[in-house]
Design an enzyme around this catalytic site. Structure first.
Site, mmCIF file in Angstrom:
data_model
loop_
_atom_site.group_PDB
_atom_site.id
_atom_site.type_symbol
_atom_site.label_atom_id
_atom_site.label_comp_id
_atom_site.label_asym_id
_atom_site.label_seq_id
_atom_site.Cartn_x
_atom_site.Cartn_y
_atom_site.Cartn_z
ATOM 1 N N GLU A 186 -30.338 -44.759 -11.000
ATOM 2 C CA GLU A 186 -30.828 -43.732 -10.094
ATOM 3 C C GLU A 186 -31.648 -42.740 -10.918
ATOM 4 O O GLU A 186 -31.489 -42.677 -12.139
ATOM 5 C CB GLU A 186 -29.681 -43.011 -9.364
ATOM 6 N N ASP A 187 -32.520 -42.006 -10.256
ATOM 7 C CA ASP A 187 -33.327 -41.004 -10.948
ATOM 8 C C ASP A 187 -32.425 -39.903 -11.493
ATOM 9 O O ASP A 187 -31.344 -39.633 -10.969
ATOM 10 C CB ASP A 187 -34.354 -40.394 -9.998
ATOM 11 N N ALA A 188 -32.883 -39.235 -12.539
ATOM 12 C CA ALA A 188 -32.105 -38.166 -13.161
ATOM 13 C C ALA A 188 -31.929 -36.973 -12.222
ATOM 14 O O ALA A 188 -30.955 -36.240 -12.340
ATOM 15 C CB ALA A 188 -32.778 -37.714 -14.457
#
Length: 107
Positions: free
Chosen positions: A52-54
Site C-alpha cells: 500500500e502507499d505510504a
C-alpha cells in the site's frame, strides 16, 4: 497480518539517495523492534501479500506478512512469548498492530 494505523508510514524503510528518510519509520521496523530482542537474529526480510502507499492506512482484516529471520540465536520461542511480542507491538498508541502472530516452520 498487520494493520497500519497511521499515514506517512512506509511498508519497509524508505531511504533516499542522500541517506535521508522519506518516512520516519516503517511497518517492518515497528514490528522488528519487538522481534529482534527476542530472537537475536543477524538480519530480517519482510515479506508481504501486497503493498500500500505510504500515505494510506491499512485497516480491515490487515495485510498478511512473514518476517524471515536470518541466523536467530533463539529459533523457537513459546506461544506465550509470541503473544507477549504481539502485545508489545499492539501497545496503546502503537502505529502498527498485528493479528494472529505465530511462528512458522523454516522452508
Amino acid at each position: 497480518r498487520y494493520l497500519k494505523l497511521t499515514r506517512n508510514l512506509s511498508q519497509t524503510p524508505w531511504i533516499l539517495e542522500d541517506d535521508s528518510r522519506k518516512t520516519e519509520s516503517s511497518v517492518q521496523e515497528e514490528i522488528l523492534r519487538h522481534m529482534l530482542p527476542v530472537f537475536i537474529a543477524k538480519s530480517a526480510k519482510f515479506h508481504t501479500g501486497g503493498r500500500e502507499d505510504a500515505d494510506v492506512r491499512m485497516l480491515g482484516s490487515g495485510r498478511p506478512f512473514v518476517m524471515e529471520l536470518t541466523e536467530p540465536k533463539h529459533g523457537y520461542v513459546s506461544s506465550e512469548k509470541v503473544q507477549d511480542m504481539a502485545d508489545k507491538i499492539n501497545a496503546p498508541g502503537a502505529i502498527v498492530n498485528v493479528r494472529g502472530l505465530e511462528l512458522c516452520e523454516d522452508g
